[in-house]
Motif scaffolding. Structure first.
Motif, mmCIF file in Angstrom:
data_model
loop_
_atom_site.group_PDB
_atom_site.id
_atom_site.type_symbol
_atom_site.label_atom_id
_atom_site.label_comp_id
_atom_site.label_asym_id
_atom_site.label_seq_id
_atom_site.Cartn_x
_atom_site.Cartn_y
_atom_site.Cartn_z
ATOM 1 N N GLN A 218 -8.059 48.584 23.887
ATOM 2 C CA GLN A 218 -7.291 48.080 22.758
ATOM 3 C C GLN A 218 -5.836 48.063 23.200
ATOM 4 O O GLN A 218 -5.338 49.026 23.771
ATOM 5 C CB GLN A 218 -7.461 48.974 21.536
ATOM 6 N N ILE A 219 -5.196 46.940 22.952
ATOM 7 C CA ILE A 219 -3.813 46.749 23.385
ATOM 8 C C ILE A 219 -2.956 46.590 22.137
ATOM 9 O O ILE A 219 -3.203 45.696 21.336
ATOM 10 C CB ILE A 219 -3.691 45.445 24.219
ATOM 11 N N ASN A 220 -1.986 47.478 21.960
ATOM 12 C CA ASN A 220 -1.051 47.372 20.838
ATOM 13 C C ASN A 220 0.276 46.868 21.393
ATOM 14 O O ASN A 220 0.888 47.546 22.223
ATOM 15 C CB ASN A 220 -0.840 48.733 20.184
ATOM 16 N N PHE B 72 6.141 49.918 16.319
ATOM 17 C CA PHE B 72 6.641 49.154 15.183
ATOM 18 C C PHE B 72 6.160 47.707 15.219
ATOM 19 O O PHE B 72 6.265 47.053 16.257
ATOM 20 C CB PHE B 72 8.179 49.182 15.146
ATOM 21 N N ASN B 73 5.651 47.220 14.089
ATOM 22 C CA ASN B 73 5.196 45.820 13.955
ATOM 23 C C ASN B 73 4.240 45.410 15.065
ATOM 24 O O ASN B 73 4.336 44.313 15.600
ATOM 25 C CB ASN B 73 6.392 44.852 13.963
ATOM 26 N N GLU B 74 3.348 46.303 15.424
ATOM 27 C CA GLU B 74 2.471 46.016 16.556
ATOM 28 C C GLU B 74 1.428 44.955 16.215
ATOM 29 O O GLU B 74 0.919 44.898 15.109
ATOM 30 C CB GLU B 74 1.752 47.288 17.012
ATOM 31 N N VAL B 75 1.151 44.134 17.211
ATOM 32 C CA VAL B 75 0.044 43.196 17.134
ATOM 33 C C VAL B 75 -1.063 43.815 17.987
ATOM 34 O O VAL B 75 -0.818 44.239 19.113
ATOM 35 C CB VAL B 75 0.441 41.813 17.694
ATOM 36 N N ILE B 76 -2.264 43.877 17.427
ATOM 37 C CA ILE B 76 -3.355 44.572 18.121
ATOM 38 C C ILE B 76 -4.346 43.563 18.696
ATOM 39 O O ILE B 76 -4.740 42.612 18.026
ATOM 40 C CB ILE B 76 -4.075 45.536 17.153
ATOM 41 N N TYR B 77 -4.701 43.781 19.936
ATOM 42 C CA TYR B 77 -5.731 42.973 20.601
ATOM 43 C C TYR B 77 -6.784 43.896 21.162
ATOM 44 O O TYR B 77 -6.487 45.030 21.532
ATOM 45 C CB TYR B 77 -5.130 42.175 21.762
ATOM 46 N N THR B 78 -7.990 43.370 21.285
ATOM 47 C CA THR B 78 -9.052 44.091 21.971
ATOM 48 C C THR B 78 -9.476 43.265 23.171
ATOM 49 O O THR B 78 -9.745 42.073 23.043
ATOM 50 C CB THR B 78 -10.272 44.284 21.038
ATOM 51 N N PHE C 103 -3.796 51.206 24.644
ATOM 52 C CA PHE C 103 -2.486 51.107 25.277
ATOM 53 C C PHE C 103 -1.474 50.589 24.272
ATOM 54 O O PHE C 103 -1.792 49.704 23.484
ATOM 55 C CB PHE C 103 -2.526 50.102 26.430
ATOM 56 N N SER C 104 -0.266 51.124 24.327
ATOM 57 C CA SER C 104 0.833 50.589 23.531
ATOM 58 C C SER C 104 1.958 50.175 24.464
ATOM 59 O O SER C 104 2.321 50.925 25.378
ATOM 60 C CB SER C 104 1.352 51.643 22.556
ATOM 61 N N PHE C 105 2.473 48.980 24.213
ATOM 62 C CA PHE C 105 3.549 48.418 25.040
ATOM 63 C C PHE C 105 4.540 47.683 24.161
ATOM 64 O O PHE C 105 4.189 47.224 23.084
ATOM 65 C CB PHE C 105 3.047 47.294 25.963
ATOM 66 N N LYS C 106 5.722 47.459 24.716
ATOM 67 C CA LYS C 106 6.591 46.419 24.186
ATOM 68 C C LYS C 106 6.125 45.114 24.826
ATOM 69 O O LYS C 106 5.654 45.102 25.960
ATOM 70 C CB LYS C 106 8.048 46.666 24.598
ATOM 71 N N ASP C 107 6.286 44.042 24.106
ATOM 72 C CA ASP C 107 5.847 42.718 24.562
ATOM 73 C C ASP C 107 6.257 42.444 26.012
ATOM 74 O O ASP C 107 5.438 42.143 26.866
ATOM 75 C CB ASP C 107 6.437 41.659 23.613
ATOM 76 N N GLU C 108 7.551 42.578 26.298
ATOM 77 C CA GLU C 108 8.029 42.215 27.640
ATOM 78 C C GLU C 108 7.451 43.124 28.727
ATOM 79 O O GLU C 108 7.189 42.679 29.842
ATOM 80 C CB GLU C 108 9.553 42.204 27.689
ATOM 81 N N ASP C 109 7.234 44.398 28.406
ATOM 82 C CA ASP C 109 6.682 45.320 29.406
ATOM 83 C C ASP C 109 5.214 45.009 29.695
ATOM 84 O O ASP C 109 4.771 45.086 30.834
ATOM 85 C CB ASP C 109 6.837 46.773 28.948
#
Length: 124
Positions: free
Chosen positions: A37-39, A47-53, A75-81
């Protein structure tokens, strides 16, 4: 910046979805066999995470949290990272140590999350 700005990650995950239907993609699915799962947060993790599997059992990429139980790693990331890691411009271990990537769940599952699982975009 509006909150509905397209995340760079979304384009990448769309490519990933197509990639998993190719022979190369199917080989990766067989090799990994895990569910991630990718947040993805636009600016700040949490904050304001979009979640993908990304389901490497079925070879699917879906928007939303995993519905088949518990993901092997989250996993949690910032978009650019996320984009940097997926394109191999940032080492996942270094990202983790710097706090640019947060992991919950199985660390051994997480170690298989490398740039090799992503398609190489022709240009972005």
């Amino acid at each position: 910046m509006g909150s509905n700005d397209e995340l760079k990650s979304e384009a990448l995950l769309e490519l990933m979805k197509q990639h998993l239907n190719t022979d190369a993609g199917k080989a990766i699915v067989e090799k990994i066999g895990l569910v991630y799962q990718i947040n993805i947060a636009p600016q700040k993790i949490g904050f304001n995470e979009v979640i993908y599997t990304i389901d490497f059992k079925k070879g699917e990429v879906k928007k939303g949290a995993y519905e088949g139980g518990k993901a092997d790693a989250i996993f949690s990331f910032k978009d650019e990272d996320f984009v940097k890691i997926a394109l191999g411009k940032m080492n996942p271990q270094i990202a983790f140590m710097r706090g640019a990537m947060k992991i919950k769940g199985s660390l051994s599952a997480a170690t298989k999350f490398t740039p090799d699982i992503f398609p190489k975009p022709s240009k972005m």
